[in-house]
Design an enzyme around this catalytic site. Structure first.
Site, PDB file in Angstrom:
ATOM      1  N   GLU A   1     -16.725  -7.740   7.162  1.00 30.10           N
ATOM      2  CA  GLU A   1     -16.640  -8.808   6.159  1.00 30.10           C
ATOM      3  C   GLU A   1     -15.265  -9.468   6.089  1.00 30.10           C
ATOM      4  O   GLU A   1     -15.171 -10.676   5.930  1.00 30.10           O
ATOM      5  CB  GLU A   1     -17.061  -8.272   4.792  1.00 30.10           C
ATOM      6  CG  GLU A   1     -18.521  -7.823   4.740  1.00 30.10           C
ATOM      7  CD  GLU A   1     -19.506  -8.915   5.136  1.00 30.10           C
ATOM      8  OE1 GLU A   1     -19.103 -10.092   5.240  1.00 30.10           O
ATOM      9  OE2 GLU A   1     -20.680  -8.583   5.374  1.00 30.10           O
TER      10      GLU A   1
ATOM     11  N   GLU B   1     -26.301 -12.318   8.183  1.00 30.77           N
ATOM     12  CA  GLU B   1     -26.017 -12.494   9.613  1.00 30.77           C
ATOM     13  C   GLU B   1     -26.995 -11.778  10.528  1.00 30.77           C
ATOM     14  O   GLU B   1     -26.593 -11.344  11.611  1.00 30.77           O
ATOM     15  CB  GLU B   1     -24.601 -11.980   9.881  1.00 30.77           C
ATOM     16  CG  GLU B   1     -24.415 -10.447   9.759  1.00 30.77           C
ATOM     17  CD  GLU B   1     -23.948  -9.971   8.391  1.00 30.77           C
ATOM     18  OE1 GLU B   1     -24.163 -10.705   7.408  1.00 30.77           O
ATOM     19  OE2 GLU B   1     -23.378  -8.875   8.311  1.00 30.77           O
ATOM     20  N   ASN B   2     -28.266 -11.660  10.155  1.00 32.90           N
ATOM     21  CA  ASN B   2     -29.204 -10.980  11.050  1.00 32.90           C
ATOM     22  C   ASN B   2     -29.076 -11.530  12.466  1.00 32.90           C
ATOM     23  O   ASN B   2     -29.017 -12.744  12.661  1.00 32.90           O
ATOM     24  CB  ASN B   2     -30.633 -11.207  10.573  1.00 32.90           C
ATOM     25  CG  ASN B   2     -30.794 -10.911   9.095  1.00 32.90           C
ATOM     26  OD1 ASN B   2     -30.561  -9.803   8.659  1.00 32.90           O
ATOM     27  ND2 ASN B   2     -31.151 -11.928   8.324  1.00 32.90           N
TER      28      ASN B   2
ATOM     29  N   HIS C   1     -18.982 -18.175   8.939  1.00 33.23           N
ATOM     30  CA  HIS C   1     -18.877 -16.765   8.543  1.00 33.23           C
ATOM     31  C   HIS C   1     -20.021 -15.946   9.167  1.00 33.23           C
ATOM     32  O   HIS C   1     -19.781 -14.924   9.819  1.00 33.23           O
ATOM     33  CB  HIS C   1     -18.919 -16.682   7.009  1.00 33.23           C
ATOM     34  CG  HIS C   1     -18.880 -15.300   6.454  1.00 33.23           C
ATOM     35  ND1 HIS C   1     -17.788 -14.787   5.803  1.00 33.23           N
ATOM     36  CD2 HIS C   1     -19.799 -14.309   6.452  1.00 33.23           C
ATOM     37  CE1 HIS C   1     -18.034 -13.548   5.424  1.00 33.23           C
ATOM     38  NE2 HIS C   1     -19.261 -13.239   5.812  1.00 33.23           N
ATOM     39  N   GLU C   2     -21.237 -16.421   8.979  1.00 38.42           N
ATOM     40  CA  GLU C   2     -22.387 -15.629   9.458  1.00 38.42           C
ATOM     41  C   GLU C   2     -22.435 -15.575  10.980  1.00 38.42           C
ATOM     42  O   GLU C   2     -22.785 -14.550  11.558  1.00 38.42           O
ATOM     43  CB  GLU C   2     -23.696 -16.201   8.912  1.00 38.42           C
ATOM     44  CG  GLU C   2     -23.775 -16.309   7.391  1.00 38.42           C
ATOM     45  CD  GLU C   2     -23.481 -15.008   6.671  1.00 38.42           C
ATOM     46  OE1 GLU C   2     -23.725 -13.926   7.245  1.00 38.42           O
ATOM     47  OE2 GLU C   2     -23.002 -15.065   5.514  1.00 38.42           O
TER      48      GLU C   2
ATOM     49  N   GLY D   1     -25.853 -14.889  -0.310  1.00 37.21           N
ATOM     50  CA  GLY D   1     -25.986 -16.318  -0.067  1.00 37.21           C
ATOM     51  C   GLY D   1     -26.528 -16.587   1.325  1.00 37.21           C
ATOM     52  O   GLY D   1     -27.238 -17.554   1.558  1.00 37.21           O
ATOM     53  N   ALA D   2     -26.183 -15.703   2.252  1.00 39.30           N
ATOM     54  CA  ALA D   2     -26.617 -15.836   3.633  1.00 39.30           C
ATOM     55  C   ALA D   2     -26.472 -14.470   4.288  1.00 39.30           C
ATOM     56  O   ALA D   2     -25.739 -13.619   3.786  1.00 39.30           O
ATOM     57  CB  ALA D   2     -25.759 -16.866   4.369  1.00 39.30           C
TER      58      ALA D   2
END
Ligand SMILES: [Zn+2]
Length: 913
Positions: free
Chosen positions: A365, A309-310, A342-343, A306-307
């Site tokens: 996570e 975290e780069n 979260h990201e 869904g997304a």
């Protein structure tokens, strides 16, 4: 525009494609040199890891990326050290054609022969041994920009324009460039992109230079990054439009939302809240945001994530970030904030400090999942996020009740293991266990431990040991043994509790074992060290106490003289265990009226599990649900609806109408008072409650008033979309379609073909999936495999919502049966349309089934195919276990339902008596 690929001067080698991966296209005129007779290939290293001989120190990558073209090309230089002299160096590469390769040792250039492997690794073989010490590897390569995958480098169209994106976690950087594609290889990266002059390129770091490169191209060079693992490298190329947000944090880093051309105005909410959330995280961690800038990049559609975290370039599925202002809704705004939290939390947990190997991915996570609720709780207290944390606990405990469930820190030896490491055990169980120990050692102590852990391991890697050491140090006690039991052992504990009252006061009796639902083949033995915090009230005076339940049975003295009114041996439901109070104390607790919303969600969730698991009678579950039917808090009401939901499969004959009448009687008054139409000046909570409640009573209660309203609103939406509130569109279309016929189905299909708006397409697909007409379900299969839908839409139409959600079409036997047949018939097409990791979604059709016939059919359809699906074997085992438990439940529960809904007695008034 013309594309010129660099001329590869030597051997072109197609490097390992796993069996189910599409191969990179061979160039039209490969300049294969006349190769000498091949030497025997070097022996493959075991497992999926690379040998340690070569340790990278920095990598530079030059790529030519034209989003409208199917391929890309590039070259790379990797500085590193050889630990010992060797004539073979191993790297990861997949679906790449590797051309010239060489090593520079000192001033000398040594040509290498790249050796093909089929396991995502490649060997560089040198004519003689390279000495131990510093070396720079140089490789040229080309690869594919995928269109059906959402991994590696992939390209998608939006508004007629092509865009290129990347997604490298877990192990797909190797599809973009050869590298040491392992999380422990944290090195600085320097990326240069050669792209068409009229496009924008974004990556992890700010642009350093942008220079013309001739032939309509330019070269965008990005600044060197801080040390990153390969899975966090990212870029995007396209005609983006940028919305500037305000600078954020202690270092005032620039924050931007990067949207497709012409759509920056849809990012107002994201632009407003992104800096605030980032600052909330800085506050908690006590460490400034570690990177130079933060871009939020919207990707039109994703299937497998869904997304992501780069570092400095966090990617999101578009629907989370962008919405036309007239379609915005509370639920979406909250979803962005939570996913963003979260990201962004990962920028510290995962990015700044990275798990050393995939078996400790919970360090990334579980933390981000736990932190997401932590930061939102401080930032938006009115959202009732504590209840959401308990929802996560419920979800984790549900998955953990299966014998085939993973453990949080599961050994990872294969690519299937890597894929499966990203499940609800890692995310939700991990987060719930963190929450439990946070409560145990105290929130501030826990925070000090976390800050210490981040400071010590910044820019490096860490393991569970390191983390537990930091928490132990902060709290002054060794938390590792208690924590380890949850990390390394499967299952959720059950705590059975009762209170003994007498002349000597009140004693709480606690006993633990492993929670297993009736019909489970597992072993219920299990001994954890469980922090149990109890809240109780005696004559209106509330108290609480925490003890460590470290034996099979423990007694706790609560009161010296009196007997409590009620006890809750899981205060805040922060404990990761299923609580089974004895019946008398359950009744007292249910009546107490003193629980917080989070505790109600916990009580409803545990009751739901214990009902389905055969410990609490269904009648008690329905009665508890009924007590909460009037709740105005959406988490509580949704938990009550879940507890009140009886599978359609269990309600044959007269039970169907009897259950519907019960739903109308219990939930109908609240639902009809809200209706599907918003009233002026309603608060957020009502907007969140309305679709689930009204939808439930319309569909499962067959409420004629709400059904009529849903039908008329659906017609209104088809002719005048703005006339229907965005938050109810899904519920309204789903209700109308479930009870509608061919005309409505056709109207939805025609509208789908005419609309590009992602939200509207989602609503239409949910509507189409909700039909119960067999022929229309077959039409859905035809539509799904027609090539007119993207992979995410295909999965939505054939399976419904996410893996754990029970949504149409998988919520009915007819829906599952037609979809299973359809998936079987069109499997070869689906394989070409879906990303390789997305095929596992179809296994949900088995996991949501509930009969011996469905089991046989699922085994026929998926048995032979599960092995070829990434992560498939374990997921299929989980699905079959769920199916078997449901069959047991059905056998037990149907007679209970017969009793709860007795047949109507012959009416005297009807005969005039
Ligand atoms: Zn995450």
């Amino acid at each position: 525009m013309t594309v010129r690929l660099p001329v590869l001067v030597s051997l072109l080698v197609l490097v390992g494609c796993a069996a189910d991966r599409p191969a990179a296209p061979r160039p039209s005129t490969p300049q294969l040199t006349a190769a000498p007779p091949p030497a025997p290939a070097p022996a493959a290293p075991e497992g999926i890891r690379l040998p340690r001989t070569f340790r990278p120190a920095a990598q530079r990558v030059w790529l030519t990326v034209i989003p409208s073209a199917p391929g890309f090309s590039g070259r790379t230089e990797i500085d590193g050290t050889l630990d010992s002299a060797t004539d073979v160096v191993w790297l990861n590469a997949d679906a790449l054609e590797v051309g010239a390769a060489a090593a520079r040792v000192g001033t000398e250039e040594v040509r290498a022969e790249p050796v093909v492997r089929q396991d995502e690794r490649m060997a560089l073989r040198f004519p003689r041994a390279l000495p131990a010490g510093p070396v720079t590897l140089r490789l040229e390569f080309r690869g594919t920009q995928f269109t059906q995958e959402d991994s590696g480098i992939f390209r998608q169209q939006s508004g007629g324009d092509w865009y290129a994106f990347t997604q490298f976690e877990q192990t797909d950087a190797r599809r973009a460039f050869p590298c040491v594609d392992e999380p422990a290889a944290k090195i600085p990266w320097e990326l240069s992109l050669r792209v068409p002059v009229d496009l924008t390129a974004v990556s992890n770091t700010p642009v350093a230079t942008e220079t013309p490169a001739g032939e309509g191209m330019k070269e965008v060079r990005f600044r060197q990054s801080r040390p990153l693992p390969s899975y966090l490298v990212a870029f995007g190329v396209g005609p983006f439009e940028v919305k500037e947000a305000r600078a954020a944090g202690r270092k005032r880093v620039p924050v931007r939302i990067v949207a497709p051309r012409g759509r920056a105005h849809e990012a107002a909410w994201a632009a407003r809240v992104t800096p605030e959330i980032l600052e909330g995280l800085e506050d908690y961690f006590g460490i400034a945001y570690p990177y130079e800038k933060l871009d939020v990049l919207a990707i039109p559609f994703t299937v497998q994530f869904g997304a992501m975290e780069n570092v400095g370039l966090v990617t999101f599925r578009e629907t989370l970030v962008l919405t036309r202002p007239e379609q915005d809704r509370v639920e979406r705004r909250r979803a962005y904030a939570k996913v963003a939290a979260h990201e962004f939390a990962h920028q510290w947990f995962g990015d700044l400090v990275t798990a050393a190997w995939w078996d400790d991915i919970w360090l990334n996570e579980a933390f981000a999942t736990w932190m997401e609720t932590k930061v939102i709780e401080r930032w938006a207290p009115a959202w009732g996020i504590a209840a959401e944390r308990v929802e996560q606990r419920n979800e984790a405990a549900e998955a953990d009740a299966l014998v085939s469930a993973r453990v949080i820190r599961q050994p990872v030896h294969t690519y299937d293991d890597v894929k499966n490491a990203f499940d609800s055990i890692t995310y939700q169980k991990g987060a719930s266990v963190l929450r439990m120990f946070e409560q145990w050692v105290g929130a501030e102590t826990f925070r000090r431990g976390i800050q210490r852990y981040l400071q010590v391991h910044a820019d490096g890697n860490a393991t569970a040991r390191d983390f537990l050491a930091a928490i132990s140090e902060a709290s002054g006690r060794d938390v590792a043994p208690a924590f380890d039991a949850f990390l390394d052992h499967p299952g959720v504990p059950r705590v059975q509790a009762s209170v003994r009252c007498g002349a000597g006061g009140a004693t709480l009796e606690l006993a633990q074992d492993r929670w297993l639902p009736a019909g489970s083949t597992g072993d219920g033995a299990g001994l954890w060290q469980i922090p149990v915090c109890t809240r109780w009230s005696t004559r209106g005076k509330e108290q609480s106490r925490c003890v460590m339940l470290d034996a099979p049975r423990v007694e706790v003295k609560l009161e010296e003289r009196s007997c409590p009114d009620w006890v809750l041996p899981n205060a805040g439901y922060a404990g990761y265990y299923r609580l089974q109070l004895d019946p008398a104390w359950r009744a007292r607790l249910a009546r107490s009226g003193k629980l917080s919303d989070a505790e109600r969600v916990g009580l409803l969730g545990d009751t739901d599990a214990l009902v389905r698991g055969g410990v609490i009678p269904r009648s008690e579950g329905l009665q508890l649900a009924a007590r909460h039917a009037g709740s105005r808090e959406h988490h509580v009401l949704e938990a009550a609806i879940r507890l009140a939901t009886v599978r359609e499969d269990f309600l044959s004959g007269r039970l169907g109408p009897a259950y519907a009448a019960w739903v109308r009687k219990v939930f109908g008054p609240h639902a009809r008072a809200l209706g599907f139409r918003p009233k002026p000046a309603e608060d957020d909570e009502v907007q969140l409650v309305r679709p689930s409640l009204a939808g439930f009573v319309a569909r499962r209660g067959e409420d004629p008033v709400l059904i009529a309203e849903a039908r008329s609103l659906t017609e209104a939406w088809l002719s005048q979309p703005r006339s229907v509130a965005p938050e109810v569109r899904s519920a309204v279309l789903t209700t109308a379609s479930q009870l509608g016929g061919r005309d409505l189905h056709q109207a939805f299909t025609q509208r789908l073909d005419r609309t590009a708006d992602v939200d509207s397409r989602d609503w239409l697909l949910e509507g189409l999936a909700s039909t119960r007409v067999p022929e229309l379900l077959d039409d859905n299969v035809a539509l799904a495999t027609s090539g007119r839908l993207n992979p995410r839409e295909i999965s939505k139409l054939l399976v419904g919502g996410r893996w754990k959600e029970v949504a149409p079409p998988a919520d009915s036997a007819i829906g599952r049966s037609r979809m299973l047949t359809g998936v079987d018939r069109t499997w070869d097409t689906l394989v070409t349309l879906m990303p390789r990791g997305g095929l596992s979604r179809f296994l949900a059709l088995a996991g949501l089934s509930c009969s011996a016939d469905e089991r046989a059919e699922s085994e026929r359809v998926f048995g032979p195919r599960a092995k070829s699906i990434l992560g498939g074997p374990r997921r299929f085992a989980l699905a079959l276990e769920k199916l078997d438990l449901c069959v047991t439940q059905r056998t037990r529960e149907v007679p209970e339902l017969e009793k709860f809904f007795p047949p109507p007695r012959p009416s005297r008034s009807a005969t005039g008596g």
